[in-house]
Design an enzyme around this catalytic site. Structure first.
Site, mmCIF file in Angstrom:
data_model
loop_
_atom_site.group_PDB
_atom_site.id
_atom_site.type_symbol
_atom_site.label_atom_id
_atom_site.label_comp_id
_atom_site.label_asym_id
_atom_site.label_seq_id
_atom_site.Cartn_x
_atom_site.Cartn_y
_atom_site.Cartn_z
ATOM 1 N N ASP A 293 0.870 -1.182 0.000
ATOM 2 C CA ASP A 293 0.000 0.000 0.000
ATOM 3 C C ASP A 293 0.907 1.233 0.000
ATOM 4 O O ASP A 293 1.813 1.342 0.827
ATOM 5 C CB ASP A 293 -0.888 -0.024 1.259
ATOM 6 C CG ASP A 293 -2.037 0.974 1.181
ATOM 7 O OD1 ASP A 293 -1.775 2.170 0.904
ATOM 8 O OD2 ASP A 293 -3.189 0.568 1.405
ATOM 9 N N ILE A 294 0.678 2.144 -0.955
ATOM 10 C CA ILE A 294 1.583 3.307 -1.064
ATOM 11 C C ILE A 294 1.269 4.396 -0.023
ATOM 12 O O ILE A 294 2.059 5.320 0.148
ATOM 13 C CB ILE A 294 1.580 3.921 -2.494
ATOM 14 C CG1 ILE A 294 0.183 4.404 -2.893
ATOM 15 C CG2 ILE A 294 2.143 2.936 -3.506
ATOM 16 C CD1 ILE A 294 0.184 5.235 -4.185
ATOM 17 N N GLN B 33 -14.480 2.693 2.004
ATOM 18 C CA GLN B 33 -13.786 2.107 0.846
ATOM 19 C C GLN B 33 -13.516 3.195 -0.187
ATOM 20 O O GLN B 33 -14.400 4.007 -0.499
ATOM 21 C CB GLN B 33 -14.637 0.989 0.227
ATOM 22 C CG GLN B 33 -13.938 0.247 -0.908
ATOM 23 C CD GLN B 33 -14.785 -0.909 -1.474
ATOM 24 O OE1 GLN B 33 -15.922 -1.142 -1.040
ATOM 25 N NE2 GLN B 33 -14.223 -1.620 -2.440
ATOM 26 N N HIS C 298 -10.388 -5.759 -1.877
ATOM 27 C CA HIS C 298 -9.021 -5.968 -1.376
ATOM 28 C C HIS C 298 -9.015 -6.135 0.135
ATOM 29 O O HIS C 298 -9.813 -5.522 0.837
ATOM 30 C CB HIS C 298 -8.089 -4.825 -1.777
ATOM 31 C CG HIS C 298 -8.631 -3.468 -1.444
ATOM 32 N ND1 HIS C 298 -9.576 -2.851 -2.228
ATOM 33 C CD2 HIS C 298 -8.386 -2.644 -0.406
ATOM 34 C CE1 HIS C 298 -9.884 -1.684 -1.692
ATOM 35 N NE2 HIS C 298 -9.191 -1.529 -0.585
ATOM 36 N N HIS D 289 -6.687 -5.617 3.496
ATOM 37 C CA HIS D 289 -5.526 -4.915 4.061
ATOM 38 C C HIS D 289 -4.880 -5.823 5.104
ATOM 39 O O HIS D 289 -5.585 -6.379 5.965
ATOM 40 C CB HIS D 289 -5.971 -3.648 4.805
ATOM 41 C CG HIS D 289 -6.633 -2.612 3.965
ATOM 42 N ND1 HIS D 289 -5.983 -1.483 3.527
ATOM 43 C CD2 HIS D 289 -7.910 -2.509 3.498
ATOM 44 C CE1 HIS D 289 -6.836 -0.729 2.835
ATOM 45 N NE2 HIS D 289 -8.003 -1.323 2.807
HETATM 46 P P1 AMP Z 1 -9.872 1.177 0.682
HETATM 47 O O1 AMP Z 1 -10.151 2.575 1.175
HETATM 48 O O2 AMP Z 1 -10.182 0.093 1.659
HETATM 49 O O3 AMP Z 1 -10.542 0.992 -0.657
HETATM 50 O O4 AMP Z 1 -8.321 1.072 0.484
HETATM 51 C C1 AMP Z 1 -7.655 1.446 -0.669
HETATM 52 C C2 AMP Z 1 -6.195 1.404 -0.330
HETATM 53 O O5 AMP Z 1 -5.474 1.510 -1.538
HETATM 54 C C3 AMP Z 1 -5.737 2.558 0.566
HETATM 55 O O6 AMP Z 1 -5.129 2.021 1.721
HETATM 56 C C4 AMP Z 1 -4.762 3.323 -0.306
HETATM 57 O O7 AMP Z 1 -3.686 3.822 0.430
HETATM 58 C C5 AMP Z 1 -4.322 2.270 -1.308
HETATM 59 N N1 AMP Z 1 -3.875 2.752 -2.603
HETATM 60 C C6 AMP Z 1 -4.438 3.698 -3.390
HETATM 61 N N2 AMP Z 1 -3.758 3.825 -4.551
HETATM 62 C C7 AMP Z 1 -2.767 2.892 -4.505
HETATM 63 C C8 AMP Z 1 -1.734 2.524 -5.403
HETATM 64 N N3 AMP Z 1 -1.552 3.107 -6.591
HETATM 65 N N4 AMP Z 1 -0.873 1.537 -5.015
HETATM 66 C C9 AMP Z 1 -1.017 0.926 -3.819
HETATM 67 N N5 AMP Z 1 -1.968 1.241 -2.941
HETATM 68 C C10 AMP Z 1 -2.838 2.205 -3.265
#
Ligand code: AMP
Length: 146
Positions: free
Chosen positions: A40-41, A103, A109, A111
């Site tokens: 996760d970035i 979300q 996904h 975490h």
């Molecule tokens: P959610 O809010 O549960 O949908 O989580 C989405 C997750 O994706 C968040 O923790 C973000 O930090 C992560 N995220 C968003 N863009 C990217 C990306 N390009 N690469 C990796 N993680 C990402």
């Protein structure tokens, strides 16, 4: 799309779909025929990993049983590697269903966060150094491959 998820149709251009297509890069930790795991970035703790299915699912309501099983098995591998690399037992497994739950990316996904529910950082808030992410991805991948 299931009854429980009438508000969000699957968007083929969501960021995780683009990763699966190879259109945008990720710091890959693990991949098999049904799942992909990557850093996760904007982590909520160091070592925060996301596991996604290679299925077009918006949230849990859409996930097919074979992908649900594969997601759990990959999550287990990731968690075991995190325990070893970060020398801690506590790993938060979290998954948000719907914008109302917070979300932000509408491709299912999980975490996996080496942290505690009491110490989680802010959600999807601060992008961290990509060199460090790449290094952590390599460390986790090496433990999984060993
Ligand atoms: P959610 O809010 O549960 O949908 O989580 C989405 C997750 O994706 C968040 O923790 C973000 O930090 C992560 N995220 C968003 N863009 C990217 C990306 N390009 N690469 C990796 N993680 C990402």
């Amino acid at each position: 799309m299931s009854q429980a998820n009438q508000q969000t149709a699957y968007d083929d251009n969501n960021i995780f779909a683009k990763m699966l297509n190879g259109d945008i890069p990720c710091h890959k930790v693990y991949e098999d025929d049904k799942t992909l795991a990557f850093m996760d970035i904007m982590p909520q703790a160091e070592g925060h990993v996301l596991v996604i299915p290679k299925q077009k699912a918006v949230d849990l309501s859409d996930l097919e049983p074979e992908y649900a099983a594969a997601i759990l098995m990959t999550s287990k591998k990731i968690m075991q590697a995190q325990r070893q690399v970060f020398e801690r037992d506590g790993i938060v497994q979290m998954q948000l269903n719907g914008a109302q739950a917070g979300q932000t990316v509408f491709h299912y996904h999980v975490h996996l966060i080496p942290s505690s529910i009491h110490e989680l950082g802010r959600h999807a808030a601060i992008e961290v150094d990509h060199e460090k992410l790449a290094e952590t991805a390599k460390q986790l991948a090496a433990v999984i491959e060993a």
